[in-house]
Design a protein around this motif. Structure first.
Motif, mmCIF file in Angstrom:
data_model
loop_
_atom_site.group_PDB
_atom_site.id
_atom_site.type_symbol
_atom_site.label_atom_id
_atom_site.label_comp_id
_atom_site.label_asym_id
_atom_site.label_seq_id
_atom_site.Cartn_x
_atom_site.Cartn_y
_atom_site.Cartn_z
ATOM 1 N N ASP A 19 17.386 16.808 37.069
ATOM 2 C CA ASP A 19 16.360 17.534 37.067
ATOM 3 C C ASP A 19 16.021 17.944 38.417
ATOM 4 O OD1 ASP A 19 15.488 17.611 34.216
ATOM 5 O OD2 ASP A 19 14.929 15.648 34.423
ATOM 6 N N GLY A 20 16.354 17.271 39.593
ATOM 7 C CA GLY A 20 16.139 17.467 40.927
ATOM 8 C C GLY A 20 16.652 16.498 42.055
ATOM 9 N N ASP A 21 16.153 16.833 43.101
ATOM 10 C CA ASP A 21 16.427 15.667 44.288
ATOM 11 C C ASP A 21 15.302 15.510 45.141
ATOM 12 O OD1 ASP A 21 19.542 15.411 44.402
ATOM 13 O OD2 ASP A 21 19.229 17.513 43.851
ATOM 14 N N PHE A 22 15.237 14.228 45.660
ATOM 15 C CA PHE A 22 14.252 14.065 46.723
ATOM 16 C C PHE A 22 14.868 13.464 47.893
ATOM 17 C CE2 PHE A 22 11.467 10.892 48.840
ATOM 18 C CZ PHE A 22 10.366 11.749 48.928
ATOM 19 N N ILE A 23 14.247 13.862 49.145
ATOM 20 C CA ILE A 23 15.100 13.558 50.109
ATOM 21 C C ILE A 23 14.000 12.702 51.105
ATOM 22 C CG2 ILE A 23 16.341 14.126 52.326
ATOM 23 C CD1 ILE A 23 17.530 15.230 49.681
ATOM 24 N N PHE A 24 14.451 11.323 51.286
ATOM 25 C CA PHE A 24 13.534 10.315 52.200
ATOM 26 C C PHE A 24 13.981 10.467 53.437
ATOM 27 C CE2 PHE A 24 12.970 5.883 53.377
ATOM 28 C CZ PHE A 24 11.627 6.064 54.007
ATOM 29 N N GLY A 25 13.353 11.559 54.379
ATOM 30 C CA GLY A 25 13.963 11.836 55.697
ATOM 31 C C GLY A 25 13.063 12.687 56.547
ATOM 32 N N ASP A 26 13.216 12.893 57.795
ATOM 33 C CA ASP A 26 12.613 13.531 58.517
ATOM 34 C C ASP A 26 12.869 15.105 58.580
ATOM 35 O OD1 ASP A 26 11.048 14.640 60.599
ATOM 36 O OD2 ASP A 26 11.469 13.251 62.086
ATOM 37 N N GLN A 260 10.265 30.714 36.463
ATOM 38 C CA GLN A 260 10.412 30.567 34.964
ATOM 39 C C GLN A 260 11.080 29.307 34.508
ATOM 40 O OE1 GLN A 260 11.947 34.672 33.567
ATOM 41 N NE2 GLN A 260 12.562 34.688 35.697
ATOM 42 N N PRO A 261 11.194 28.904 33.419
ATOM 43 C CA PRO A 261 11.888 27.480 33.130
ATOM 44 C C PRO A 261 13.295 27.726 33.729
ATOM 45 C CG PRO A 261 10.564 28.445 31.234
ATOM 46 C CD PRO A 261 10.579 29.551 32.323
ATOM 47 N N THR A 274 3.198 15.975 43.643
ATOM 48 C CA THR A 274 2.442 16.765 42.672
ATOM 49 C C THR A 274 3.246 17.969 42.196
ATOM 50 O OG1 THR A 274 0.368 15.973 43.691
ATOM 51 C CG2 THR A 274 0.311 18.128 42.122
ATOM 52 N N ALA A 275 3.605 18.565 43.439
ATOM 53 C CA ALA A 275 4.480 19.865 43.151
ATOM 54 C C ALA A 275 5.764 19.639 42.139
ATOM 55 C CB ALA A 275 4.890 20.710 44.258
ATOM 56 N N LEU A 276 6.255 18.358 42.672
ATOM 57 C CA LEU A 276 7.643 18.009 41.857
ATOM 58 C C LEU A 276 7.211 17.671 40.367
ATOM 59 C CD1 LEU A 276 9.494 15.745 44.689
ATOM 60 C CD2 LEU A 276 8.959 18.394 44.473
ATOM 61 N N ALA A 277 6.380 16.986 40.063
ATOM 62 C CA ALA A 277 5.688 16.127 38.787
ATOM 63 C C ALA A 277 5.552 17.801 38.174
ATOM 64 C CB ALA A 277 4.684 15.517 39.016
ATOM 65 N N VAL A 278 4.730 18.589 38.703
ATOM 66 C CA VAL A 278 4.265 19.736 38.027
ATOM 67 C C VAL A 278 5.552 20.429 37.356
ATOM 68 C CG1 VAL A 278 2.793 21.833 37.936
ATOM 69 C CG2 VAL A 278 1.960 19.907 38.706
ATOM 70 N N ALA A 279 6.507 20.740 38.554
ATOM 71 C CA ALA A 279 7.575 21.390 38.220
ATOM 72 C C ALA A 279 8.342 20.968 37.065
ATOM 73 C CB ALA A 279 8.400 21.569 39.395
ATOM 74 N N HIS A 280 8.557 19.641 36.936
ATOM 75 C CA HIS A 280 9.137 18.774 36.048
ATOM 76 C C HIS A 280 8.524 19.237 34.780
ATOM 77 C CE1 HIS A 280 11.716 16.205 33.740
ATOM 78 N NE2 HIS A 280 10.503 15.571 33.259
ATOM 79 N N ARG A 281 6.915 19.042 34.509
ATOM 80 C CA ARG A 281 6.391 19.145 33.529
ATOM 81 C C ARG A 281 6.459 20.509 32.689
ATOM 82 N NH1 ARG A 281 1.488 20.336 32.992
ATOM 83 N NH2 ARG A 281 0.769 19.822 35.138
ATOM 84 N N LEU A 282 6.665 21.425 33.873
ATOM 85 C CA LEU A 282 6.794 23.181 33.467
ATOM 86 C C LEU A 282 8.249 23.400 33.074
ATOM 87 C CD1 LEU A 282 4.411 24.877 35.583
ATOM 88 C CD2 LEU A 282 3.809 23.963 33.344
ATOM 89 N N GLY A 283 9.210 22.589 33.143
ATOM 90 C CA GLY A 283 10.567 22.675 32.809
ATOM 91 C C GLY A 283 11.602 23.525 33.989
ATOM 92 N N ALA A 305 8.003 7.958 35.396
ATOM 93 C CA ALA A 305 7.140 7.944 34.539
ATOM 94 C C ALA A 305 7.109 9.074 33.535
ATOM 95 C CB ALA A 305 5.708 7.796 35.062
ATOM 96 N N LEU A 306 7.506 10.321 33.967
ATOM 97 C CA LEU A 306 7.780 11.516 33.506
ATOM 98 C C LEU A 306 9.055 11.440 32.706
ATOM 99 C CD1 LEU A 306 6.089 14.068 35.947
ATOM 100 C CD2 LEU A 306 5.200 13.546 33.743
ATOM 101 N N GLY A 307 9.904 10.669 32.808
ATOM 102 C CA GLY A 307 11.296 10.894 32.310
ATOM 103 C C GLY A 307 12.370 11.693 32.909
ATOM 104 N N ALA A 308 11.864 11.976 34.142
ATOM 105 C CA ALA A 308 12.794 13.036 34.952
ATOM 106 C C ALA A 308 14.130 12.116 35.290
ATOM 107 C CB ALA A 308 12.077 13.585 36.159
#
Length: 434
Positions: A19-26, A260-261, A274-283, A305-308
């Motif tokens: 569903d996506g990627d998160f970068i822990f970095g500067d 779009q989805p 928040t933006a990542l959680a909303v994006a996942h919830r909207l497909g 918690a969202l199942g991503a």
């Protein structure tokens, strides 16, 4: 036996799917090359709410143990979530130029960007957007008006934020239909209420020799001044502990009309996610980045918690993790093809009072969450079982199980995140450990 492999962790794979990627970095160090190559020119919408220069630093409130997660403020710790260097205006603007140039590179030709700002730095940021995206690609300055906060004595109270809306190319995707709401029965001055032959109620008014008709059941759409979305209150269920967290309804409105989805949504200052959680919830898929260890914790917890299904990439220049040596005890047993792991001890010097907490059942309150999975030689940890504290689920089970994996390139391991922002990875290399 268990051996510490903290320095080896490079990627965490959590959940199923991509569903996506998160970068822990500067952000100053840029995206990892493989991530930049993967997303360049493919992002449809970018939302950014950067840490603005302010006299007071934003904080994250970390809950500790079940009592903290049940609302006892005595069991919390506060940590800064932005950098002291950004209090300098020039340093902030230099960071924003880097962020906007990277955003332009990531966006597709039909993509758009939303930059959340305020009246103090909105002007130089708009000039920067004009330079990078083009003044003729400006679409809106959305005013988000809210009523929370105190009252000023020496000037008019500042009760709105600005969201600058630009497109990258000559055309962009925009569909306002999802935001339509029925006009309703609200009284309208100088309008006459009527009913047509089909029984539909409408309101009419004559002006300049013409008759204008507005049906009660027809949708109306928001303009560029938004007063219908409230700021988050202290006890709002959405709250994650971040001072600067924005409501999901605000971000949802932006994403819903410009993507779009299946499209990709990006936030280079992910914060509470928040933006990542909303994006996942909207497909939608997502790409996020932040350099703060507590953003890492909150995003991990929120998406899980969202199942991503997503990857966390430990990049360059992130805020240093705490220099601590927690006292850890793990017992692990491999029997009948199943690993059973018990977390028996996790203590940090200086937090002994929290460590002694017991509430109904024994627990380790300094553990924010932990998981079990397979760690390969490149530092990629695939988490196959996870336990994180959540609102409504304040206890972390202290035993995890995992079916043994027949892999030559990876070893079974556990990952532990604590309330100070640190984490550990322990390799399970024998039937029993201490």
């Amino acid at each position: 036996m268990a051996t510490n492999a903290q320095g080896k962790l490079k990627i965490e794979k959590i959940g199923r799917g991509t569903d996506g990627d998160f970068i822990f970095g500067d952000l100053q160090c840029g995206l990892p090359p493989h991530i930049l190559e993967q997303y360049r020119g493919k992002v449809q919408a970018i939302y950014m709410d950067p840490p603005l220069p302010a006299p007071q630093r934003a904080e994250y409130t970390q809950r500790i143990g079940s009592r903290g997660w049940k609302g006892d403020r005595a069991f919390t710790l506060n940590y800064p979530v932005d950098r002291e260097s950004l209090e300098d205006r020039e340093a902030f603007l230099a960071l924003m130029r880097r962020a906007l140039e990277l955003a332009y590179e990531l966006l597709s030709d039909t993509g758009v960007i939303f930059l959340h700002t305020d009246g103090q730095v909105g002007v130089p940021l708009r000039m920067m957007l004009d330079e990078i995206f083009g003044a003729d690609h400006f679409l809106n300055e959305i005013i988000w008006h809210y009523k929370s906060g105190g009252r000023a004595k020496n000037f008019f109270s500042r009760k709105h934020d600005n969201i600058l809306f630009y497109r990258k190319g000559l055309q962009h995707f925009f569909d306002i239909q999802p935001l339509g709401t029925p006009r309703g029965r609200q009284r309208r001055n100088h309008m006459r209420k009527e009913v047509d032959e089909q029984g539909r109620v409408f309101y009419s008014i004559k002006s300049g020799g013409k008759k204008y008709i507005y049906y009660e059941d027809e949708p109306v759409y928001p303009d560029d001044v938004w007063e219908d979305i409230a700021a988050l209150q202290q006890k709002d269920p959405e709250r994650t502990g971040y001072d600067t967290q924005k409501p999901e309804a605000l971000i949802e409105r932006l994403i819903a009309v410009t993507t779009q989805p299946g499209d990709i949504v990006c936030d280079l200052f992910a914060g509470s996610g928040t933006a990542l959680a909303v994006a996942h919830r909207l497909g939608r898929r997502f790409l996020g980045m932040d350099c703060n260890a507590f953003s890492l914790h909150v995003v991990r917890r929120r998406l899980w918690a969202l199942g991503a299904g997503f990857c966390i990439h430990h990049g360059q220049g992130a805020d240093p993790l705490p220099d601590q040596q927690p006292r850890v005890r793990i017992e692990s047993v491999l029997k009948d093809g199943v690993w059973t792991v018990d977390l028996l001890r996790y203590e940090i010097a200086g937090l002994e009072g929290f460590a002694q907490e017991t509430n109904l059942v024994p627990e380790l309150p300094l553990v924010d969450g932990w998981g079990i999975g397979m760690l390969d030689s490149s530092g990629r940890l695939e988490i196959l079982g996870c336990a994180l504290r959540l609102v409504g689920k304040p206890y972390v089970p202290l035993q995890l199980v995992m079916k043994a994996q027949q892999r030559q390139d990876a070893l079974p391991a556990v990952w532990i995140a604590d309330v100070c922002g640190g984490y550990r990875v322990e390799i399970l290399s024998g039937p029993n450990s201490d």
